[in-house]
Write a protein that holds these residues in place. Structure first.
Motif, PDB file in Angstrom:
ATOM      1  N   TYR A 175       4.241  15.398   6.969  1.00  0.00           N
ATOM      2  CA  TYR A 175       4.879  16.341   8.333  1.00  0.00           C
ATOM      3  C   TYR A 175       6.017  16.701   8.473  1.00  0.00           C
ATOM      4  CZ  TYR A 175       3.994  19.001  12.329  1.00  0.00           C
ATOM      5  OH  TYR A 175       4.519  20.514  13.156  1.00  0.00           O
ATOM      6  N   ARG A 176       6.857  15.682   8.928  1.00  0.00           N
ATOM      7  CA  ARG A 176       8.326  15.781   8.877  1.00  0.00           C
ATOM      8  C   ARG A 176       9.504  15.991   8.409  1.00  0.00           C
ATOM      9  NH1 ARG A 176      10.019  11.012  10.566  1.00  0.00           N
ATOM     10  NH2 ARG A 176       8.436  10.179  10.176  1.00  0.00           N
ATOM     11  N   GLY A 177       9.139  16.212   6.946  1.00  0.00           N
ATOM     12  CA  GLY A 177       9.782  16.290   5.710  1.00  0.00           C
ATOM     13  C   GLY A 177      10.837  15.111   5.011  1.00  0.00           C
ATOM     14  N   GLN A 178       9.798  13.799   5.725  1.00  0.00           N
ATOM     15  CA  GLN A 178      10.690  11.899   4.863  1.00  0.00           C
ATOM     16  C   GLN A 178       9.800  12.213   4.085  1.00  0.00           C
ATOM     17  OE1 GLN A 178      13.183  11.173   6.758  1.00  0.00           O
ATOM     18  NE2 GLN A 178      12.965  12.434   7.901  1.00  0.00           N
ATOM     19  N   SER A 179      10.583  11.423   2.932  1.00  0.00           N
ATOM     20  CA  SER A 179       9.890  10.992   1.556  1.00  0.00           C
ATOM     21  C   SER A 179       9.189   9.398   1.721  1.00  0.00           C
ATOM     22  CB  SER A 179      11.681  10.973   0.733  1.00  0.00           C
ATOM     23  OG  SER A 179      12.591  10.126   1.345  1.00  0.00           O
ATOM     24  N   GLU A 180       8.973   9.194   0.737  1.00  0.00           N
ATOM     25  CA  GLU A 180       7.857   7.755   0.574  1.00  0.00           C
ATOM     26  C   GLU A 180       8.773   7.135  -1.422  1.00  0.00           C
ATOM     27  OE1 GLU A 180       3.683   7.640   1.579  1.00  0.00           O
ATOM     28  OE2 GLU A 180       4.101   9.744   2.019  1.00  0.00           O
ATOM     29  N   SER A 181       9.663   6.304  -0.908  1.00  0.00           N
ATOM     30  CA  SER A 181       9.933   6.848  -2.358  1.00  0.00           C
ATOM     31  C   SER A 181      10.107   4.575  -2.359  1.00  0.00           C
ATOM     32  CB  SER A 181      11.245   6.744  -2.686  1.00  0.00           C
ATOM     33  OG  SER A 181      12.543   6.354  -1.787  1.00  0.00           O
ATOM     34  N   GLY A 182      10.617   4.200  -0.860  1.00  0.00           N
ATOM     35  CA  GLY A 182      10.604   2.957  -0.881  1.00  0.00           C
ATOM     36  C   GLY A 182      12.331   2.337  -1.783  1.00  0.00           C
ATOM     37  N   ASP A 183      12.653   3.381  -1.974  1.00  0.00           N
ATOM     38  CA  ASP A 183      14.562   3.669  -1.971  1.00  0.00           C
ATOM     39  C   ASP A 183      15.118   2.539  -0.857  1.00  0.00           C
ATOM     40  OD1 ASP A 183      13.881   3.870  -4.597  1.00  0.00           O
ATOM     41  OD2 ASP A 183      14.983   6.045  -3.981  1.00  0.00           O
ATOM     42  N   TYR A 184      14.965   2.552   0.309  1.00  0.00           N
ATOM     43  CA  TYR A 184      15.736   1.868   1.452  1.00  0.00           C
ATOM     44  C   TYR A 184      15.121   0.829   2.105  1.00  0.00           C
ATOM     45  CZ  TYR A 184      17.705   6.331   0.999  1.00  0.00           C
ATOM     46  OH  TYR A 184      18.652   7.800   0.882  1.00  0.00           O
ATOM     47  N   SER A 244       1.864   7.693   6.670  1.00  0.00           N
ATOM     48  CA  SER A 244       1.932   8.621   5.417  1.00  0.00           C
ATOM     49  C   SER A 244       1.526  10.481   5.493  1.00  0.00           C
ATOM     50  CB  SER A 244       0.819   8.669   3.689  1.00  0.00           C
ATOM     51  OG  SER A 244       0.768   9.869   3.048  1.00  0.00           O
ATOM     52  N   LYS A 245       0.761  10.924   5.841  1.00  0.00           N
ATOM     53  CA  LYS A 245       1.179  12.189   7.078  1.00  0.00           C
ATOM     54  C   LYS A 245       2.030  12.648   7.749  1.00  0.00           C
ATOM     55  CE  LYS A 245      -3.381  14.720   7.559  1.00  0.00           C
ATOM     56  NZ  LYS A 245      -4.642  14.582   8.373  1.00  0.00           N
ATOM     57  N   SER A 246       2.762  11.828   8.356  1.00  0.00           N
ATOM     58  CA  SER A 246       3.229  11.923   9.666  1.00  0.00           C
ATOM     59  C   SER A 246       4.484  12.191   8.679  1.00  0.00           C
ATOM     60  CB  SER A 246       3.783  11.197  10.180  1.00  0.00           C
ATOM     61  OG  SER A 246       4.673  10.507  11.035  1.00  0.00           O
ATOM     62  N   ARG A 247       4.878  11.270   7.522  1.00  0.00           N
ATOM     63  CA  ARG A 247       6.523  11.049   7.103  1.00  0.00           C
ATOM     64  C   ARG A 247       6.213  12.436   5.887  1.00  0.00           C
ATOM     65  NH1 ARG A 247       9.075   6.631   4.478  1.00  0.00           N
ATOM     66  NH2 ARG A 247       9.560   4.950   6.211  1.00  0.00           N
ATOM     67  N   ALA A 295       0.868  -1.170  -0.406  1.00  0.00           N
ATOM     68  CA  ALA A 295       0.052  -0.155  -0.118  1.00  0.00           C
ATOM     69  C   ALA A 295       0.756   1.178  -0.065  1.00  0.00           C
ATOM     70  CB  ALA A 295      -0.784  -0.347   1.402  1.00  0.00           C
ATOM     71  N   ARG A 296       2.086   1.442   0.767  1.00  0.00           N
ATOM     72  CA  ARG A 296       2.879   2.476   0.902  1.00  0.00           C
ATOM     73  C   ARG A 296       4.088   2.403  -0.376  1.00  0.00           C
ATOM     74  NH1 ARG A 296       3.045   1.810   7.972  1.00  0.00           N
ATOM     75  NH2 ARG A 296       0.990   1.582   7.907  1.00  0.00           N
TER      76      ARG A 296
END
Length: 143
Positions: free
Chosen positions: A98-107, A93-96, A77-78
């Protein structure tokens, strides 16, 4: 290039477009200071990398790849868009964001039990997220 985890996702070449800047106060950077590792730009296309400040003997334990533990269902999902996000995924997702974190899945690193370690969030991962990566051709971790 195509992501090893999700062949339908094209990885952007521009470092800044994929990964936002991480605060020097995040766990990933603070743990590097403690470990005696320098975090700096590896290249314009790959972003930040971990560099030893002194020689490390072959076979030496340097650290644990750490981050948020996720199930396959959460990853679907994410990151991969293979399942509709539920309330928990949307809050994550909202937390990410809000804190300036990405959601690429690269890690993402898949563990033998079928779970995943997501070290993308600099507030929840250590410096090991910046270690050398797998070759795109083999998908094998080379650290």
């Amino acid at each position: 290039p195509i992501s090893a985890f999700n062949p339908s996702v094209t990885i952007k070449k521009n470092y800044q477009a994929v990964r936002p800047q991480l605060s020097e106060e995040c766990l990933a950077h603070r743990s590097a200071v403690i470990a005696g590792v320098s975090i700096k730009m590896a290249s314009n296309t790959k972003g930040l990398g971990a560099f030893a400040k002194y020689p490390i003997k072959f076979g030496t334990y340097v650290g644990e790849y750490s981050g948020e533990i996720m199930t396959l269902d959460e990853v679907l999902a994410r990151f991969w868009g293979k399942r509709e996000k539920d309330a928990a995924d949307k809050m994550w997702s909202k937390s990410r964001h809000y804190r300036g974190q990405s959601e690429s899945g690269d890690y993402l690193l898949e563990v033998t039990d079928g779970s995943f370690v997501d070290a993308e969030d600099g507030d929840m991962s250590t410096w090991t997220r910046f270690m050398n990566h797998a070759n795109e051709e083999t998908e094998a971790c080379n650290v």
